[in-house]
Design an enzyme around this catalytic site. Structure first.
Site, short mmCIF file in Angstrom:
data_model
loop_
_atom_site.label_atom_id
_atom_site.label_comp_id
_atom_site.label_asym_id
_atom_site.label_seq_id
_atom_site.Cartn_x
_atom_site.Cartn_y
_atom_site.Cartn_z
N GLN A 188 0.80 -1.42 -0.24
CA GLN A 188 -0.26 0.12 -0.17
C GLN A 188 0.92 1.40 -0.35
O GLN A 188 1.77 1.21 0.09
CB GLN A 188 -0.23 -0.08 1.29
N HIS A 189 0.12 2.39 -0.34
CA HIS A 189 0.95 3.60 -0.11
C HIS A 189 1.86 4.06 -1.21
O HIS A 189 1.90 5.48 -1.02
CB HIS A 189 0.91 4.14 1.32
N ASP A 231 -2.29 -4.75 0.18
CA ASP A 231 -1.82 -6.36 0.82
C ASP A 231 -2.55 -6.56 2.46
O ASP A 231 -3.16 -7.98 1.83
CB ASP A 231 -0.43 -6.83 1.25
#
Length: 434
Positions: free
Chosen positions: A71-72, A235
């Protein structure tokens, strides 16, 4: 028999599983490494993805596929579809000051209400603001912003800059897609409304940009060969799908750091920032708490005692509950939950009777689990129902952790067999499109 393919493009590597969509049996697998670092050229992920798929037998007989990923991370694209700079990953902390600037500008409560999260260095919005402040020329070139799984999905569907390998469909930025779970980690999308917050994006970047379309849990697109492509997932949300977690379940992942996330029927908005109010991949919500100290607590204690993890577990189980008063507060590298970045670990209750190898091992296990238990307490305080804990990650393989966890966490605990749950969740998401 229809085959589906699921991907876990994590920080360290790309893992691929191919499933029989009817039985769920794993038919083939593949894996390829990612480079180290907190800023990575996305091309390295693309190379690893194709290598892992090739090792798993390719796509020729695949009916549908989906990508779960870290992520991110910020993938900034120009108008030609080219990557502008190396992607800043979730664990790149240079954007901490940018996160603080956003909180100062809007206020923690307002940001939590609008997006479910309060920006910290890891979130995409903080990295976008850093780009504007540190590299204004690059920020001015940004035409679209994608997350790692969004960009890989776009590329594997056949899109990309003119001349790029496999980019037969051209640089069509409007074909970028994502899902609720990964969008909820950006800091400029609302799980409660299902919409992007364009004001926050402009405050971070300085101008508007194309953002991936957010597909619902039952929606799909196609690749260049007509295969169905599911929305993908972040995830943790993909792992929840792989585990079959539903409302009332809390997943406790014991890796280098600890992650505690629950499937909830209502969104969260925690102004303290302890709980990140993410969305799930199945239409629910995924409030998440992260701790810095998890399996490494066991690593350092085993090294101190000069034993392997099996012996550490045996020692811990030979000690009584409570370790005769010996207690370890395991903040070896500060802590995020609670927010104590400068804290250190503390061993207390030492007497001639309590200071034994067995009690030290027990105190390490109980201390680590108590730290994760603080995450459960934060979720309980937010009103998230918790009926069952699913223990995963390397630390969950310890017999002592499995035995002691129900006592410390205060709810029934199950330990699923070790598996690639992110890739499995992505594969099951792909199977649902059929």
């Amino acid at each position: 028999m229809a085959l589906v393919l699921g991907v876990d493009s994590s920080t360290q590597s790309c893992k691929v599983v191919v499933l029989d969509s009817e039985t769920g049996a794993v038919v083939r697998t593949g894996r390829a490494a990612h480079p180290d670092g907190t800023a990575v050229d996305p091309e390295a992920w693309w190379i690893a993805l194709r290598a892992a798929i090739d090792e798993a037998g390719g796509l020729d007989d695949i009916a549908a596929w989906s990508i779960g990923g870290q992520q991110h991370g910020m993938v900034a694209l120009d108008s030609s579809g080219a990557v502008i700079r190396d992607a800043l990953l979730w664990n790149d902390t240079r954007s901490a000051g940018a996160a603080s600037a956003l909180v100062d500008a809007f206020g923690a409560q307002e940001l939590a209400d609008r997006t479910g999260v309060v920006p910290v260095a890891s979130f995409t919005i903080s990295k976008v603001r850093w780009l504007r402040d540190a590299e204004p020329d690059n920020a001015a070139r940004v035409a679209a912003i994608a997350l790692p799984h969004d960009w890989l999905t776009w590329r594997l569907r056949g899109f990309g800059p003119d001349g790029a390998e496999g980019a037969t469909r051209g640089p069509v930025l409007d074909e970028l897609v994502t899902d609720r779970s990964d969008a909820s980690g950006t800091g400029y999308w609302s799980p409660a409304t299902g919409d992007y917050d364009r004001e926050l994006l402009r405050a971070a970047l300085g101008h508007d940009a194309i953002l991936p379309g957010v597909l619902g849990p039952d929606e799909w697109v196609t690749d260049a060969d007509g295969r169905r492509v599911a929305a993908g997932a972040g995830d943790n949300a993909a792992a929840a799908l792989g585990l079959g977690a539903g409302p009332g379940d809390v997943v406790v992942s014991i890796g280098t750091s600890g992650t505690v996330f629950a499937v909830s029927e209502t969104p969260s908005a925690d102004a303290s920032g302890i709980i990140a109010g993410f969305a799930s991949a199945d239409g629910h919500f995924l409030p998440l708490v992260c701790t810095l100290n998890a399996a490494r607590v066991l690593d350092v204690t085993a090294a101190l005692l000069g034993v392997d993890h099996d012996e550490l577990s045996r020692l811990a189980l030979d000690a009584p509950a409570g370790a005769d008063g010996l207690a370890l507060v395991p903040y070896f590298e500060g802590e995020r939950t609670p927010n104590l970045p400068d804290a250190t670990a503390t061993l207390s209750g030492m007497t001639l009777a309590s200071t034994t190898r067995e009690n030290l091992a027990r105190a390490a296990v109980e201390g680590m689990l108590s730290g994760l238990g603080a995450g459960l307490d934060a979720l309980r305080a937010e009103g998230v129902p918790l009926r069952r804990a699913l223990l995963i990650g390397g630390g969950a393989q310890s017999d002592a952790v499995r035995a002691i966890a129900p006592q410390v966490l205060g709810i029934p605990v199950e330990v699923p067999d070790a598996a690639e749950y992110v890739a499995l969740g992505a594969a099951r998401q792909a199977a649902a499109t059929l």
